[in-house]
Design a protein around this motif. Structure first.
Motif, PDB file in Angstrom:
ATOM      1  N   PHE A 140       0.826  -1.197   0.000  1.00 10.90           N
ATOM      2  CA  PHE A 140       0.000   0.000   0.000  1.00 10.90           C
ATOM      3  C   PHE A 140       0.867   1.257   0.000  1.00 10.90           C
ATOM      4  O   PHE A 140       0.620   2.212  -0.751  1.00 10.90           O
ATOM      5  CB  PHE A 140      -0.938  -0.004   1.199  1.00 10.90           C
ATOM      6  N   GLY A 147       0.974   4.041  -2.826  1.00 13.15           N
ATOM      7  CA  GLY A 147       0.690   5.419  -2.440  1.00 13.15           C
ATOM      8  C   GLY A 147       1.829   6.336  -2.855  1.00 13.15           C
ATOM      9  O   GLY A 147       1.614   7.430  -3.392  1.00 13.15           O
ATOM     10  N   HIS A 185       1.706   6.913  -6.483  1.00 15.56           N
ATOM     11  CA  HIS A 185       0.626   7.849  -6.789  1.00 15.56           C
ATOM     12  C   HIS A 185       1.108   9.291  -6.589  1.00 15.56           C
ATOM     13  O   HIS A 185       0.904  10.160  -7.449  1.00 15.56           O
ATOM     14  CB  HIS A 185      -0.566   7.541  -5.885  1.00 15.56           C
ATOM     15  N   ILE A 212      -4.170   3.827  -7.302  1.00 15.05           N
ATOM     16  CA  ILE A 212      -4.950   3.397  -6.140  1.00 15.05           C
ATOM     17  C   ILE A 212      -6.020   2.404  -6.600  1.00 15.05           C
ATOM     18  O   ILE A 212      -6.286   1.379  -5.966  1.00 15.05           O
ATOM     19  CB  ILE A 212      -5.608   4.609  -5.440  1.00 15.05           C
TER      20      ILE A 212
END
Lengths: 289, 303
Positions: A153, A157, A160, A242
């Protein structure tokens, strides 16, 4: 009931890795419009890289990421310059055909190389805390896999943010959207391709590391991971990292649920069915732009 | 001139088995067979430009059908046609989904791969069709059962398949059908604007291609005597087919044949184990036993 819940939790945990595996592929496909079918083999190599760093230097596998990611970045840059840079600007039919064949050839070569170097045995990284389990009610959550999910994750992230804020991140997104317009505004499109491919490979390396910690690596896992990543890419659609992560979680849970309902062998089928349905009904995927 | 060249080539190929060793005949059988599969793929993948990466599914369906029908006493000569028909049905399902919903490029590739993979997983898990072990065909040497004592029979059969495939493509190429396909590959939008029923012709191309590939499946089954889900339905077989057509020249009449003549002999030393077994049966000299698989224990870290 508890068995089912436990299965779903494990599905969610591996789903994070599906998401991470797909993120790299999605980035490369979105930007270069080239499907790198050797992505699973890059994951496999990342797994072996981490395995040997741990075995030879006694590193902690999660710390090994700090070395695996830059190594994979460089490796990805070399692969792009040596192979994929030749097809990326070809016309559509040639690009599709030739990039598939290049990717498949690369996959075969890497697979054979891994068998030669490290035998066909399955290996996994053993850590002192590898057997630790967190109990939530009656559900057992393996610590290592939970950490992997969190790391996946965080990496996605980070990606992103990188794409949203960094100068070159914006250049990569602009190239993905319309390379001719990007070129006209002065973006070095070739460098954007190089960066996207290198970052995609780095993500594959990271995914491989997490696979070799929580699960296992062998030279033949490549194709399977390529397929999982492809399913997630199609399911989630291009353009949202995401979304890709969520797509991975969905696939993990769906697989676990179908394995519980129809039996183990059919866990692969649900992914393929999702794949076909999404391709036909909503080819741009759930979160595609 | 063209005819003279073609006839000379044909005469040479017809005469070759009389001078070739058994081993060389085996290699030629594989060359012809893969040329045939690549030629069948060429119709939809080359001329029509609709990339299918799941042609292994048609090989598998064709081969499995003929082998299962033989168990029920139906000769593979008939089973071959049934298998090819079933492959054509599968092809029309894949084609319908792909073309009706306008999938192109990579998305069509993914759809075809997904179907082949579903076939592979189903074949691996349904015990009635042999499960993961697959099907084995007992060698009887009975021509009624598509089996021959003489290597050369397979040679001529494979040659006949290759000529059949090439003949079909030559016919298509000259007709309106072939011209439509090429036009669809070059600019589908323009074709539609001019009133070419693109969906219909893409479907036709897929069905013909699947039918021919299904015929090849029966030959595969009765030449190698075994069908394993991972090899006949696997992605690597699909790629073997595509790469021959692409290297030789996709969308050309002789490309797939040229590609197979270049790539098949190159692949012989590194071909998959089931081919190796077939090659070993006809090897010119006694070969030394293969080196035993390394028993070196895996090096594990001292945790």
């Amino acid at each position: 009931m508890n068995v089912l819940a436990q299965q779903l939790v494990l599905g969610l945990l591996i789903g994070g890795l599906y998401g991470l595996a797909a993120a790299g592929l999605s980035l490369v496909f979105g930007v270069m419009k080239v499907l790198d079918v050797a992505h699973g083999e890059l994951i496999m190599l990342g797994g072996y890289g981490a395995f040997w760093l741990v075995a030879l230097f006694g590193l902690d596998p999660f710390a090994a990421l700090v070395l695996v990611i830059p190594l994979a970045l460089v490796g990805g840059g070399l692969l792009y310059s040596g192979l994929f840079s030749f097809v990326v600007r070809a016309d559509e039919e040639t690009r599709v055909k030739n990039s598939l064949l290049i990717g498949f050839g690369l996959a075969l070569a890497l697979h054979a190389l891994a068998v030669q170097l490290w035998t066909a045995d399955e290996r996994s990284i053993v850590t002192p805390y590898g057997g630790a389990v967190i109990m939530v009610g009656e559900l057992a959550i393996p610590l290592v896999r939970l950490l992997s999910l969190l790391l996946a994750f965080l990496l996605i992230g980070g990606l992103h943010l990188l794409l949203a804020r960094w100068r070159w991140g914006k250049a990569i997104r602009a190239t993905a959207e319309d390379w001719q317009a990007a070129l006209l505004t002065g973006i070095d499109v070739r460098r954007a391709y190089l960066l996207a491919f290198a970052i995609g490979t780095a993500l594959a390396g990271a995914a491989g590391t997490l696979v070799s910690v929580g699960y296992s690596v062998s030279p033949s896992i490549g194709l399977e991971w390529t397929l999982k990543a492809l399913i997630v890419v199609v399911l989630a659609g291009l353009g949202s990292m995401i979304g890709t992560f969520v797509g991975g979680l969905v696939l993990g849970v769906a697989e676990a649920a179908s394995a519980a309902v129809f039996g183990g062998p059919y866990r692969e089928v649900v992914g393929l069915v999702i794949f076909v349905v999404v391709l036909v009904v909503r080819p741009r995927g759930l979160f595609g732009k | 001139m063209k005819w003279a060249l073609g006839l000379t080539a044909l005469a040479v190929l017809l005469g070759l088995p009389t001078v070739l060793s058994g081993y060389a005949v085996t290699i030629f059988v594989l060359i012809f067979f893969y040329a045939f599969l690549a030629q069948a793929w060429n119709i939809v993948g080359g001329y029509a430009g609709q990339l299918s990466a799941g042609h292994a599914a048609f090989v598998g369906v064709g081969g499995y059908t003929a082998a299962l029908l033989l168990d029920r006493g139906i000769t593979p000569w008939l089973g071959m046609l049934v298998g090819a028909a079933l492959a054509a049905v599968l092809g029309s399902i894949i084609g319908y989904l792909g073309f009706r919903f306008g999938l192109r490029g990579f998305y069509l590739v993914l759809l075809t791969v997904a179907f082949a993979e579903v076939c592979r997983i189903l074949a691996s898990n349904i015990d009635a069709v042999g499960g993961a072990v697959g099907l084995y065909i007992t060698f009887t040497g009975n021509p009624r059962q598509f089996q021959f004592q003489d290597q050369r029979a397979y040679y001529y059969l494979a040659l006949a398949l290759m000529l059949l495939g090439t003949g079909v493509v030559a016919l298509i190429e000259r007709r309106r059908f072939g011209i439509y396909l090429t036009a669809i590959r070059e600019d589908e939008g323009a074709c539609e604007a001019l009133g070419v029923p693109t969906f219909k012709y893409k479907m036709l191309a897929m069905v013909v291609s699947a039918f021919l590939t299904g015929l090849g499946g029966t030959f595969y089954a009765f030449y190698l005597f075994s069908l394993q889900p991972n090899t006949v339905f696997g992605i690597p077989l699909s790629v073997e087919i595509i790469i021959r057509a692409v290297i030789g020249g996709a969308g050309t009449l002789l490309g797939p044949i040229l590609g197979s003549f270049i790539l098949t002999p190159l692949g012989v030393p590194i071909s998959p184990p089931h081919h190796q077994a077939r090659l070993a049966m006809t090897a010119p000299e006694k070969r030394t036993a293969p080196a035993p698989i390394s028993n070196r224990p895996p090096t594990r870290p001292a945790a």
